[in-house]
Structure formats: structure tokens, C-alpha cells
Motif scaffolding. Structure first.
Motif, PDB file in Angstrom:
ATOM      1  N   TRP A  50       3.095  -1.198  -7.112  1.00 61.66           N
ATOM      2  CA  TRP A  50       2.031  -0.418  -6.467  1.00 61.66           C
ATOM      3  C   TRP A  50       0.887  -1.340  -6.039  1.00 61.66           C
ATOM      4  N   ALA A  51       0.555  -2.322  -6.873  1.00 60.35           N
ATOM      5  CA  ALA A  51      -0.552  -3.224  -6.560  1.00 60.35           C
ATOM      6  C   ALA A  51      -0.299  -4.021  -5.295  1.00 60.35           C
ATOM      7  N   VAL A  52       0.957  -4.359  -5.021  1.00 61.12           N
ATOM      8  CA  VAL A  52       1.292  -5.064  -3.780  1.00 61.12           C
ATOM      9  C   VAL A  52       0.907  -4.192  -2.584  1.00 61.12           C
ATOM     10  N   ARG A  53       1.243  -2.904  -2.643  1.00 67.22           N
ATOM     11  CA  ARG A  53       0.909  -1.985  -1.548  1.00 67.22           C
ATOM     12  C   ARG A  53      -0.606  -1.774  -1.441  1.00 67.22           C
ATOM     13  N   TYR A  54      -1.264  -1.702  -2.591  1.00 63.15           N
ATOM     14  CA  TYR A  54      -2.716  -1.496  -2.605  1.00 63.15           C
ATOM     15  C   TYR A  54      -3.428  -2.706  -2.004  1.00 63.15           C
ATOM     16  N   ARG A  55      -3.005  -3.904  -2.383  1.00 61.97           N
ATOM     17  CA  ARG A  55      -3.624  -5.108  -1.827  1.00 61.97           C
ATOM     18  C   ARG A  55      -3.424  -5.179  -0.305  1.00 61.97           C
ATOM     19  N   ALA A  56      -2.239  -4.833   0.129  1.00 61.93           N
ATOM     20  CA  ALA A  56      -1.968  -4.842   1.568  1.00 61.93           C
ATOM     21  C   ALA A  56      -2.898  -3.873   2.296  1.00 61.93           C
ATOM     22  N   ARG A  57      -3.177  -2.754   1.654  1.00 60.93           N
ATOM     23  CA  ARG A  57      -4.100  -1.775   2.255  1.00 60.93           C
ATOM     24  C   ARG A  57      -5.531  -2.301   2.247  1.00 60.93           C
ATOM     25  N   LEU A  58      -5.941  -2.980   1.182  1.00 57.17           N
ATOM     26  CA  LEU A  58      -7.302  -3.496   1.091  1.00 57.17           C
ATOM     27  C   LEU A  58      -7.580  -4.578   2.132  1.00 57.17           C
ATOM     28  N   VAL A  59      -6.551  -5.310   2.506  1.00 55.48           N
ATOM     29  CA  VAL A  59      -6.721  -6.358   3.517  1.00 55.48           C
ATOM     30  C   VAL A  59      -7.251  -5.767   4.819  1.00 55.48           C
ATOM     31  N   ARG A  60      -6.927  -4.509   5.072  1.00 63.49           N
ATOM     32  CA  ARG A  60      -7.349  -3.874   6.322  1.00 63.49           C
ATOM     33  C   ARG A  60      -8.742  -3.233   6.200  1.00 63.49           C
ATOM     34  N   GLU A  61      -9.393  -3.440   5.053  1.00 56.65           N
ATOM     35  CA  GLU A  61     -10.759  -2.969   4.864  1.00 56.65           C
ATOM     36  C   GLU A  61     -11.731  -4.116   5.141  1.00 56.65           C
ATOM     37  N   ALA A  62     -12.885  -3.794   5.691  1.00 58.17           N
ATOM     38  CA  ALA A  62     -13.845  -4.831   6.079  1.00 58.17           C
ATOM     39  C   ALA A  62     -14.644  -5.374   4.896  1.00 58.17           C
ATOM     40  N   ALA A  63     -14.828  -4.561   3.870  1.00 59.85           N
ATOM     41  CA  ALA A  63     -15.708  -4.954   2.766  1.00 59.85           C
ATOM     42  C   ALA A  63     -15.115  -6.094   1.955  1.00 59.85           C
ATOM     43  N   SER A  64     -15.982  -6.957   1.449  1.00 61.11           N
ATOM     44  CA  SER A  64     -15.560  -8.013   0.543  1.00 61.11           C
ATOM     45  C   SER A  64     -15.205  -7.411  -0.805  1.00 61.11           C
ATOM     46  N   ASP A  65     -14.540  -8.207  -1.655  1.00 60.83           N
ATOM     47  CA  ASP A  65     -14.206  -7.726  -2.999  1.00 60.83           C
ATOM     48  C   ASP A  65     -15.466  -7.325  -3.751  1.00 60.83           C
ATOM     49  N   GLU A  66     -16.510  -8.122  -3.611  1.00 61.48           N
ATOM     50  CA  GLU A  66     -17.745  -7.836  -4.338  1.00 61.48           C
ATOM     51  C   GLU A  66     -18.381  -6.537  -3.864  1.00 61.48           C
ATOM     52  N   ALA A  67     -18.432  -6.352  -2.560  1.00 61.03           N
ATOM     53  CA  ALA A  67     -19.022  -5.125  -2.022  1.00 61.03           C
ATOM     54  C   ALA A  67     -18.193  -3.903  -2.399  1.00 61.03           C
ATOM     55  N   ARG A  68     -16.876  -4.067  -2.334  1.00 56.89           N
ATOM     56  CA  ARG A  68     -16.000  -2.953  -2.710  1.00 56.89           C
ATOM     57  C   ARG A  68     -16.170  -2.625  -4.184  1.00 56.89           C
ATOM     58  N   ARG A  69     -16.232  -3.638  -5.045  1.00 50.59           N
ATOM     59  CA  ARG A  69     -16.395  -3.407  -6.481  1.00 50.59           C
ATOM     60  C   ARG A  69     -17.685  -2.641  -6.758  1.00 50.59           C
ATOM     61  N   THR A  70     -18.751  -3.045  -6.087  1.00 51.05           N
ATOM     62  CA  THR A  70     -20.035  -2.353  -6.282  1.00 51.05           C
ATOM     63  C   THR A  70     -19.926  -0.891  -5.870  1.00 51.05           C
ATOM     64  N   ALA A  71     -19.282  -0.641  -4.730  1.00 53.32           N
ATOM     65  CA  ALA A  71     -19.123   0.739  -4.262  1.00 53.32           C
ATOM     66  C   ALA A  71     -18.259   1.543  -5.219  1.00 53.32           C
ATOM     67  N   MET A  72     -17.161   0.957  -5.691  1.00 57.74           N
ATOM     68  CA  MET A  72     -16.258   1.676  -6.588  1.00 57.74           C
ATOM     69  C   MET A  72     -16.919   1.959  -7.931  1.00 57.74           C
ATOM     70  N   ASN A  73     -17.710   1.011  -8.425  1.00 59.65           N
ATOM     71  CA  ASN A  73     -18.397   1.230  -9.700  1.00 59.65           C
ATOM     72  C   ASN A  73     -19.498   2.274  -9.587  1.00 59.65           C
ATOM     73  N   GLY A  74     -19.873   2.594  -8.346  1.00 60.34           N
ATOM     74  CA  GLY A  74     -20.856   3.646  -8.139  1.00 60.34           C
ATOM     75  C   GLY A  74     -20.262   5.039  -8.096  1.00 60.34           C
ATOM     76  N   VAL A  75     -18.921   5.129  -8.087  1.00 62.68           N
ATOM     77  CA  VAL A  75     -18.267   6.445  -8.080  1.00 62.68           C
ATOM     78  C   VAL A  75     -17.278   6.609  -9.236  1.00 62.68           C
ATOM     79  N   ASN A  76     -16.874   5.519  -9.851  1.00 66.63           N
ATOM     80  CA  ASN A  76     -15.958   5.573 -10.991  1.00 66.63           C
ATOM     81  C   ASN A  76     -16.754   5.332 -12.271  1.00 66.63           C
ATOM     82  N   PRO A  77     -17.022   6.367 -13.045  1.00 63.61           N
ATOM     83  CA  PRO A  77     -17.871   6.190 -14.224  1.00 63.61           C
ATOM     84  C   PRO A  77     -17.231   5.282 -15.270  1.00 63.61           C
TER      85      PRO A  77
END
Length: 501
Positions: A413-440
Motif C-alpha cells: 500500500w505504501a508504494v501506491r501512497y508514495r506514488a500518489r504523493l509524488v503528484r502533490e505539490a507540498a513538501s514532506d514538511e508542509a504535508r506533515r504539518t497539515a496532516m498533524n493539524g487534522v490527525n489528533p
């Protein structure tokens, strides 16, 4: 109402209670006084809830406020009452119910607008049936903490202002002590409030109640061609969004009877609730619910069913089965839209692609197979790196990967998830910050509630206050309480909650 500066001494007489619900005809309630408790004491309060009604939270510890919010003193202007309603319980018509242990003091106008204040556990009412009208410290602490925790998670909910206690003994499965939790909401009108009048063929009262709700809480609907149809549609939409919020954080209500469904789409009546730990879509948090009607998987359908019960009650006013059906048909599209939005955010996906649904469903499939801890999984997902060139992903992913029994399934599953993340503009750091703001990082796990309840039974209420402070900021790091965000201890799996309170 006057708002005193922080730390200033105020008295209950400075609270100017309004009479919104009490202005309805007498058939809708019974006026009565709360039943006092001996030697009441302060347990805990929510400063965030207090701010909504302009009360200095420090004042809630004062003896005169403890008396008011225990029911031992009724402030000037308050018009205490218990409301009547009916409802379906576990899918079966239960007939007349009503506020069997809750007494409404009235409403206050504060910075957040109008809020009704209700004393839960304030004594017998004409609707208590075989009950004693009391709440116990255990259930009051659970409701207090979860009300405020859900608000901090951004999920529509009633609020909890303060808990008071007394050494008066109350018999449940064992002997416990009495407590009162002061609940707040713009309104405590329920689906069952409408079912009550429909079941008695009292169309005039049904219309009066519907008009009160529309004019007070949904005034924009008054100009609609069929305001009662639009009321049903809006309540249905709100209910769908609320339940999408529940599903997104693994919350299970446990007793979704129609008398526990808010006409404002608020999470109402915290009894045998629970937050998902080891993920099982069929998990039942309520030990009383032997048939699993209110399992995690069934909440979505039951919410829809409850809206149909409301639609049936409102049908004499809507005056068209087709119109009522049209209003109810908004439920699933609204639920799916909101849940999709929430799950995209939880996975750090700012864009939407055709294959996202399969990716998300695939995650829940492997979560189910390995019974992965719900909260830990989504929190750690933010740490997954989008690209790991030439590195051992199994090692880098270990904190997340090790949550799974079937690690190979996660790797795929992680292989598919990583492939999907590559098509997102946000950096890992920016994405982590956003995810930590919605995942308690922190939710009200049953064992945490149990620990502070046991402390409270020994006269130490510091645990309740400390846990509340963490739950009010569930997305933040709290290094001193890191253990509260870890996998629960083995003994926690044996905890049971039921409809007893």
C-alpha cells in the motif's frame, strides 16, 4: 449579560437568563426546581466553554456558583424546566421519554451567542420513569471530557461547562456518588421532540415547535416555499456532516436513539461512547448493544434511519411524501462529500484524483486485517517520506509499518501512497504539518478516562483537569504526556461501557 474582567468577583445574580424554550406553551415542558444535593463541591470546569457565555472560569470554583450549577440555588431570572419528548430506542418505539434527570435553567447571551444551560443529574422530573434523576461522578466526568474533546477536534457537539459533586450515594451496579454536569448548547431540541407530537396527532404543537426551531435557529429557511421541507433537508445535511466527522476520528456514539439526535446536528448525550483503538469496522463500544445496532460500521446507516424518523414526524407539515424524500436524499451525498474531504486531508492529499477512493479503501482494508490502532496510524502517517532514494523504506517506515501484523500488505500500500504523493505539490514538511493539524495525537481513550475517574473517586480531581488540558489541544505535542498517545495497556481491552450512568 455583564462580563467581568478576568479574576473579578462576580455572582450568579449577574447572570441574566433568557427564556427562549420556556416561552413555548406549557405542553412542551414541566416547570420544576432542581433537587439539592448535600455539601456540593467543585470538580472541574472548562475555561473554553466558560468563555462562550462570558463567565470567568475562576468564578465557577466559588461556593455560590457551585450551588447554582448543582441545583441547590436557582439564580434570579432562571426558569427551570424539564422538556418532554419521545423517541425510538435501539430501533423500537419507546413512547414518551423526556428529561428524566436534566433540568434546563434557561439561556445566556454570551460572546458566542445564545446558549442554553442544562443541569444533568439535578434530580427527578415527571419524565424520570423508574430513574432516580441523578448522574454519577463516573459518567459526568466522561461526558465533560468528551464534550470538550470533540469540540477541540472540530466536531459539532454540545459543550460542558462545569462538574460538581456530592458524597450523596447513588446505586448503579455498585454504590457511587452523585454529580452534576452543566451542559451547554444553543438548543437541546431533539428528533424525538418532533416524534412526540406526531405520535399523538398533535399537529398544532408540531407546527409550533417547528416554527420555533426555524425562527430561532434557521431563520433563512422562513422565506422558502416549503420551510418545513427545507428544515428537514438542513438537519439531514448537518447530521450527515456530523457523522462523517465521527467516522474520521474513529468516534462511536454508542446509543444513537432518536431522542439523542440534535435538531442542530450536534453530538448529544455522551453515554457509552468510545474512540476506536484496534481498528475493527464492526466494533461495538456499548456493552448493552448486544445486536450491534450502533457499531462503528452502522453509524452511517443509523444516522440516515434517524433522519427518516424525523421526516416521518414532520410529514404533516411538509405535506408531501415526495418532498420529504427529496429532503432526505441529501444525506448520503453530503456524508460522502464530507467524509471524502476529511479523509483526503487525513492522508495529506490537497488534490483529488480518480484513484483516491481505491487508495483510501485499501488503507482501511489493511487496517482491518491487522487491527491497527486508529489514532496512531493516522498520526504517524504524516511522518512517511514521499521519496526515499536508495534507502531501506522498511527501516525508515518502521514506526508506522510496525503497527501492522501484515507488514507486506502495508509495504504494498505504501508504494501506491508514495506514488500518489509524488503528484502533490507540498513538501514532506508542509504535508506533515497539515496532516498533524487534522490527525489528533490525543483522543479520549477509555482507559485514560478510567484512570482519572478512579483518581476522582479517591477525591483527587487533578487528573480530570490535566487530561482536559491535553484534550483541548489534541493536535499538539505534549511531551510530559507522551504515554497518553501510545498504544493502550493490555488491561484497557477489557474495559466495558454501557448505558448505566
Amino acid at each position: 449579560m455583564p462580563v467581568s474582567p478576568p479574576g473579578a468577583a462576580i455572582t450568579p445574580d449577574e447572570l441574566t437568563f433568557g427564556s427562549g424554550f420556556a416561552a413555548l406553551p406549557p405542553a412542551f415542558y414541566t416547570r420544576l426546581m432542581p433537587t439539592p444535593l448535600p455539601a456540593p463541591y467543585f470538580v472541574a470546569s472548562s475555561s473554553r466553554a466558560a468563555a462562550l457565555v462570558g463567565i470567568d472560569p475562576q468564578a465557577l470554583e466559588q461556593e455560590d456558583f457551585v450551588a447554582v450549577f448543582t441545583g441547590n440555588r436557582v439564580p434570579d431570572g432562571a426558569q427551570p424546566l424539564a422538556a418532554v419528548y419521545s423517541g425510538h430506542q435501539f430501533g423500537v418505539w419507546a413512547g414518551q421519554l423526556g428529561d428524566g434527570r436534566a433540568i434546563l435553567l434557561g439561556d445566556l447571551d454570551g460572546p458566542a451567542g445564545r446558549m442554553e444551560l442544562q443541569l444533568k443529574g439535578a434530580g427527578k422530573t415527571p419524565y424520570s420513569r423508574m430513574g432516580d434523576g441523578r448522574a454519577v461522578l463516573r459518567s459526568s466526568i466522561r461526558e465533560f471530557l468528551c464534550s470538550e474533546a470533540m469540540a477541540a477536534l472540530g466536531i459539532p457537539t454540545t459543550r460542558a461547562l462545569v462538574i460538581t459533586g456530592s458524597n450523596q450515594r447513588v446505586m448503579r451496579e455498585t454504590i457511587e456518588t452523585a454529580s452534576v454536569v452543566t451542559r451547554m448548547a444553543p438548543s437541546f431540541v431533539r428528533f424525538g421532540s418532533f416524534e412526540h407530537w406526531h405520535s399523538r396527532d398533535r399537529e398544532e404543537e408540531l407546527r409550533v415547535l417547528a416554527d420555533y426551531v426555524i425562527d430561532t435557529f434557521y431563520p433563512d429557511l422562513r422565506s422558502a416555499a416549503n420551510p418545513y421541507k427545507e428544515l428537514l433537508a438542513e438537519v439531514t445535511r448537518r447530521t450527515a456532516r456530523m457523522i462523517a466527522g465521527w467516522q474520521s476520528v474513529g468516534f462511536m456514539h454508542g446509543v444513537m436513539n432518536t431522542d439523542n439526535m440534535s435538531i442542530l446536528g450536534l453530538t448529544l448525550d455522551y453515554g457509552p461512547f468510545g474512540f476506536m483503538e484496534a481498528f475493527d469496522v464492526n466494533h461495538i463500544c456499548n456493552h448493552t448493544d448486544q445486536g450491534g445496532r450502533y457499531s462503528y460500521a452502522n453509524q452511517v446507516a443509523v444516522g440516515h434511519w434517524n433522519c427518516y424518523a424525523l421526516g416521518n414526524a414532520l410529514l404533516p407539515l411538509i405535506d408531501s411524501v415526495d418532498a420529504a424524500q427529496e429532503a432526505l436524499d441529501v444525506y448520503m451525498p453530503e456524508f460522502e462529500r464530507k467524509l471524502d474531504e476529511l479523509l483526503h486531508a487525513k492522508l495529506g492529499l490537497a488534490t483529488v484524483e480518480e484513484g483516491d477512493r481505491a487508495l483510501i479503501d485499501g488503507l482501511f482494508t489493511i487496517m482491518q486485517a491487522s487491527h491497527v490502532d486508529f489514532t496512531l496510524l493516522f498520526r504517524r502517517l504524516g511522518d512517511l517520506q514521499r521519496e526515499v532514494p536508495g534507502a531501506d523504506t522498511a527501516t525508515i517506515d518502521a514506526p508506522l509499518r510496525d503497527l501492522f501484523i501484515d507488514r507486506a500488505a502495508f509495504d504494498e500500500w505504501a508504494v501506491r501512497y508514495r506514488a500518489r504523493l509524488v503528484r502533490e505539490a507540498a513538501s514532506d514538511e508542509a504535508r506533515r504539518t497539515a496532516m498533524n493539524g487534522v490527525n489528533p495525537k490525543y483522543v479520549l481513550r477509555n482507559y485514560l478516562a478510567q484512570q482519572v475517574i478512579e483518581q476522582a473517586h479517591n477525591g483527587d480531581y487533578s487528573g480530570v483537569r490535566e487530561l482536559l488540558a491535553v484534550l483541548e489541544q489534541p493536535f499538539d505535542e505534549h511531551p510530559a504526556h507522551e504515554a497518553w498517545a501510545a498504544l493502550p495497556p493490555d488491561w484497557a481491552a477489557h474495559l466495558e461501557v454501557s448505558c448505566s450512568s
